[in-house]
Design a protein around this motif. Sequence first.
Motif, PDB file in Angstrom:
ATOM      1  N   MET A   1       0.670  -1.246  -0.009  1.00  0.00           N
ATOM      2  CA  MET A   1      -0.019  -0.214  -0.088  1.00  0.00           C
ATOM      3  C   MET A   1       0.808   1.160  -0.044  1.00  0.00           C
ATOM      4  N   ILE A   2       1.876   1.189   0.641  1.00  0.00           N
ATOM      5  CA  ILE A   2       2.761   2.383   0.884  1.00  0.00           C
ATOM      6  C   ILE A   2       3.345   2.570  -0.544  1.00  0.00           C
ATOM      7  N   LEU A   3       3.867   1.550  -1.270  1.00  0.00           N
ATOM      8  CA  LEU A   3       4.589   1.709  -2.570  1.00  0.00           C
ATOM      9  C   LEU A   3       3.506   2.266  -3.667  1.00  0.00           C
ATOM     10  N   VAL A   4       2.343   1.888  -3.481  1.00  0.00           N
ATOM     11  CA  VAL A   4       1.337   2.521  -4.416  1.00  0.00           C
ATOM     12  C   VAL A   4       1.118   3.948  -3.901  1.00  0.00           C
ATOM     13  N   LEU A   5       0.985   4.449  -2.845  1.00  0.00           N
ATOM     14  CA  LEU A   5       0.964   5.814  -2.620  1.00  0.00           C
ATOM     15  C   LEU A   5       2.180   6.595  -2.882  1.00  0.00           C
ATOM     16  N   LEU A   6       3.360   5.927  -2.707  1.00  0.00           N
ATOM     17  CA  LEU A   6       4.580   6.735  -3.058  1.00  0.00           C
ATOM     18  C   LEU A   6       4.708   6.675  -4.787  1.00  0.00           C
ATOM     19  N   GLY A   7       4.290   5.628  -5.414  1.00  0.00           N
ATOM     20  CA  GLY A   7       4.211   5.832  -6.937  1.00  0.00           C
ATOM     21  C   GLY A   7       3.386   6.905  -7.338  1.00  0.00           C
ATOM     22  N   LEU A   8       2.117   6.980  -6.882  1.00  0.00           N
ATOM     23  CA  LEU A   8       1.039   7.971  -7.060  1.00  0.00           C
ATOM     24  C   LEU A   8       1.739   9.504  -6.738  1.00  0.00           C
ATOM     25  N   LEU A   9       2.474   9.401  -5.781  1.00  0.00           N
ATOM     26  CA  LEU A   9       3.011  10.964  -5.154  1.00  0.00           C
ATOM     27  C   LEU A   9       4.042  11.258  -6.519  1.00  0.00           C
ATOM     28  N   ILE A  10       4.966  10.310  -6.739  1.00  0.00           N
ATOM     29  CA  ILE A  10       5.900  10.429  -7.777  1.00  0.00           C
ATOM     30  C   ILE A  10       5.107  10.729  -9.223  1.00  0.00           C
ATOM     31  N   LEU A  11       4.326  10.156  -9.503  1.00  0.00           N
ATOM     32  CA  LEU A  11       3.525  10.497 -10.721  1.00  0.00           C
ATOM     33  C   LEU A  11       3.015  11.728 -10.876  1.00  0.00           C
ATOM     34  N   ALA A  12       2.454  12.534  -9.553  1.00  0.00           N
ATOM     35  CA  ALA A  12       1.663  13.543  -9.644  1.00  0.00           C
ATOM     36  C   ALA A  12       2.928  14.690  -9.597  1.00  0.00           C
ATOM     37  N   VAL A  13       4.065  14.665  -9.080  1.00  0.00           N
ATOM     38  CA  VAL A  13       5.129  15.295  -9.010  1.00  0.00           C
ATOM     39  C   VAL A  13       5.658  15.505 -10.498  1.00  0.00           C
ATOM     40  N   ALA A  14       5.728  14.397 -11.345  1.00  0.00           N
ATOM     41  CA  ALA A  14       6.213  14.188 -12.616  1.00  0.00           C
ATOM     42  C   ALA A  14       5.199  15.159 -13.568  1.00  0.00           C
ATOM     43  N   ALA A  15       3.952  15.038 -13.178  1.00  0.00           N
ATOM     44  CA  ALA A  15       2.951  15.769 -13.750  1.00  0.00           C
ATOM     45  C   ALA A  15       2.844  17.199 -13.835  1.00  0.00           C
ATOM     46  N   VAL A  16       3.091  17.478 -12.489  1.00  0.00           N
ATOM     47  CA  VAL A  16       3.439  19.007 -12.274  1.00  0.00           C
ATOM     48  C   VAL A  16       4.595  19.771 -12.864  1.00  0.00           C
ATOM     49  N   VAL A  17       5.683  18.773 -12.819  1.00  0.00           N
ATOM     50  CA  VAL A  17       6.824  19.264 -13.446  1.00  0.00           C
ATOM     51  C   VAL A  17       6.785  19.316 -15.033  1.00  0.00           C
ATOM     52  N   ALA A  18       5.927  18.307 -15.688  1.00  0.00           N
ATOM     53  CA  ALA A  18       5.575  18.619 -17.081  1.00  0.00           C
ATOM     54  C   ALA A  18       5.042  19.603 -17.281  1.00  0.00           C
ATOM     55  N   VAL A  19       3.785  19.969 -16.697  1.00  0.00           N
ATOM     56  CA  VAL A  19       2.904  21.141 -16.942  1.00  0.00           C
ATOM     57  C   VAL A  19       3.530  22.597 -17.028  1.00  0.00           C
ATOM     58  N   ALA A  20       4.434  22.823 -15.592  1.00  0.00           N
ATOM     59  CA  ALA A  20       5.476  23.602 -15.765  1.00  0.00           C
ATOM     60  C   ALA A  20       6.208  23.805 -16.774  1.00  0.00           C
ATOM     61  N   GLY A  21       6.982  22.698 -17.318  1.00  0.00           N
ATOM     62  CA  GLY A  21       7.871  22.872 -18.584  1.00  0.00           C
ATOM     63  C   GLY A  21       7.197  23.277 -19.705  1.00  0.00           C
ATOM     64  N   ILE A  22       5.892  22.871 -20.043  1.00  0.00           N
ATOM     65  CA  ILE A  22       5.000  23.357 -21.214  1.00  0.00           C
ATOM     66  C   ILE A  22       4.646  24.803 -20.885  1.00  0.00           C
TER      67      ILE A  22
END
Length: 57
Positions: free
Chosen positions: A1-22
Amino acid sequence: MILVLLGLLILAVAAVVAVAGIFANAGGAHELTNSFSVFGHQVGYRQEGRPQGRRAQ
């Protein structure tokens, strides 16, 4: 369960970085002014707006 939450957190951070780059890549200073080649194929446009390089076959 913790790994799923960690993966979702990393995915959300990557999405924010991608939108900021665009949004940071907007404006006339970032226009593609010259053509370039990728694996031997010309990419880019000339001043007239027509594709440059090899013709489609």
